[in-house]
Design an enzyme around this catalytic site. Structure first.
Site, short mmCIF file in Angstrom:
data_model
loop_
_atom_site.label_atom_id
_atom_site.label_comp_id
_atom_site.label_asym_id
_atom_site.label_seq_id
_atom_site.Cartn_x
_atom_site.Cartn_y
_atom_site.Cartn_z
N LYS A 1 -35.61 59.79 -43.90
CA LYS A 1 -34.53 60.59 -43.32
C LYS A 1 -33.20 60.47 -44.06
O LYS A 1 -32.82 59.41 -44.51
CB LYS A 1 -34.29 60.18 -41.85
CG LYS A 1 -35.38 60.56 -40.89
CD LYS A 1 -35.55 62.08 -40.73
CE LYS A 1 -34.42 62.71 -39.95
NZ LYS A 1 -34.44 62.38 -38.53
N GLU B 1 -22.51 66.65 -37.53
CA GLU B 1 -22.96 66.51 -36.13
C GLU B 1 -21.86 65.90 -35.26
O GLU B 1 -21.64 66.32 -34.13
CB GLU B 1 -24.20 65.62 -36.07
CG GLU B 1 -25.45 66.28 -36.61
CD GLU B 1 -26.62 65.30 -36.61
OE1 GLU B 1 -27.52 65.47 -35.78
OE2 GLU B 1 -26.62 64.36 -37.43
#
Ligand code: ARG
Length: 469
Positions: A288, A295
């Site tokens: 990831k 965000e």
């Protein structure tokens, strides 16, 4: 009446100190200490004015100013220690001043109240913050502009309804956010005009019999004008609401940009890669790379919107003039400003060095769709076919291509001419994504020439200050 003088900050009307829990509940010193510099600035101006107006002697005014500057020095050295019993920054300063100067210190508060004082402090503070936010917005504009200048010829799918619509110059897409940031700057400049009004001298609510000169303090503090009405002066918090509304739009824009960055960084879009300096990993999944920055910006927008509603709710039922409810404006403003500034900085860094556009992925994306369908219709329109008829014909053609799993560019000329005799071999050039973009020459459109002009105009206006190298 014999009173324990340490029992209360208040006049001799009070015989007992506050309940300790109420003292904590009432105090704002825990957060309004952030206004210390502005409180000192306001008090220095007030003291000088009192001296010039003959309310106190010039010598006393000098002493007061020196004492206030000493408090500033103590604060810088970390030795100025307000405590809960001071209640707020205004009392903390006055208490320390009286410790330093004795009786003269007690003259500072002549002809003013904490009500006009706190309004002055908050406005001075917010004015400075607005200027800083303007600089933050400019930095973001420069980061976007610098990216845009490198990507005039890079194409990106344009969307409506998040469905592929028409290809765009990537610069054109980024320019849209530069425009939003410009409106934010203009809006904040407009808010600043109403922040920049001086309430000092309104005193508690009704003005004062002391022969003060409000215009002197206002001018010394750099205010544009003074409030005309003393009641309005101490009970106006419109400027805080207006600021938060403008800040909310800043965050709304940043949040939209964030959402795009998050989509672009996904496997599905793959339009950007995140650099290591601006991305985070997963504690569990080794593959990831997460877009935490946009965000968080998207997530933090809610705080600022919340403060806007909080402020509106706080003022809506208040009778004139000052009410303690106003003390609640500070944490909203402090957190709102800190949030806007942190988000603007993070987004600027993201566009300075956190995102790398992937030209190949972008080129593949614009080549492999029906985003040039409108241009087929426009081709026919240019050859005299009414738009609605052309639109219908091309719709049918797209339907056939979808069924056959082909793209418009792969159709042989025969198929085109079967559809309409006006088609000639130049149809292939006309539906090339680059040509599709270049053809949109209408003012404000994505055509390369217009985009270059817009970039130059922004570069001209913004200059190269802070331009990342
Ligand atoms: N701490 C107060 C505030 O932030 C200062 C003004 C208090 N005035 C008063 N009359 N209680 O609003």
């Amino acid at each position: 009446m014999a009173v324990d003088s340490s029992a209360s900050t208040w006049s001799e009307r009070f015989e007992q100190g506050l309940h300790p829990a109420i003292e904590r509940f009432n105090a704002s010193i825990g957060f309004d200490i952030a206004l210390l510099q502005e409180d000192l600035d306001g008090s220095v101006a007030h003291a000088r004015m009192l001296g010039r107006c003959g309310v106190i002697s010039e010598a006393e005014a000098h002493q007061l100013v020196a004492g206030l500057e000493q408090i500033r020095a103590e604060a810088a050295a970390g030795s100025f220690k307000p405590d809960l019993a001071d209640e707020d920054v205004h009392f903390a300063v006055e208490r320390r001043l009286t410790e330093l100067l004795g009786a003269v210190g007690k003259k500072l508060h002549t002809g003013r109240s904490r009500n006009d004082q706190v309004g002055t402090d908050v406005r001075l503070w917010l004015r400075r913050q607005i200027d800083a936010i303007d600089g933050d917005l400019e930095r973001l504009q420069l980061a976007l502009l610098t990216q845009a200048e490198q990507h005039v010829e890079t194409l990106i799918p344009g969307y409506t309804h998040l469905q592929r619509a028409q290809p765009l110059s990537l610069a054109h897409h980024l320019l849209a956010y530069i425009e939003m940031a410009q409106r934010d700057r203009d809006r904040l400049a407009d808010v600043r005009r109403r922040v920049n009004l001086c309430p000092l001298g309104a005193a508690a609510l009704a003005g004062t019999p002391v022969p003060i000169d409000r215009r002197q303090t206002a001018a010394e503090l750099g205010f544009e004008a003074i409030y005309a009405n003393s009641l309005d002066a101490v009970s106006d918090r419109d400027f805080a609401v207006e600021f938060m509304a403008a800040a909310s739009l800043v965050l709304a824009h940043l949040s939209r940009l964030s959402e795009e960055a998050i989509l672009w960084a996904s496997e599905e879009f793959g339009f950007v890669t995140l650099t290591d300096r601006c991305a985070t990993g997963s504690s569990l999944m080794p593959q990831k790379k997460n877009p935490d920055v946009p965000e968080l910006v998207r997530g933090k927008s809610g705080r600022v919107f919340g403060h806007l509603i909080g402020l509106l709710t706080m003022i809506k039922g208040l009778p004139l003039a000052y009410n303690k409810d106003f003390q609640e404006d500070k944490e909203a403003l402090f957190d709102g400003v800190a949030t806007v500034r942190a988000c603007l900085e993070a987004m600027a860094i993201l566009f300075e060095e956190g995102l790398e556009f992937r030209p190949q992925r972008l080129a593949a994306a614009v080549a492999a769709d029906f985003a040039n369908a409108t241009d087929v219709a426009d081709y026919l329109v240019a050859r005299g076919v009414p738009f609605r008829e052309a639109y219908q014909l091309v719709g049918g053609l797209v339907k056939t291509c979808v069924a056959e799993g082909t793209l418009l560019r792969d159709l042989p000329l025969g198929r085109w001419q079967q559809l309409h005799p006006a088609f000639e071999s130049d149809i292939f050039a006309a539906i090339e994504p680059r040509q599709v973009v270049a053809a949109r020459r209408s003012e404000g459109g994505t055509g390369f020439e217009g985009v270059r002009q817009q970039l130059a105009a922004h570069r001209n206006r913004l200059g190269t200050v802070g331009r990342p190298t």
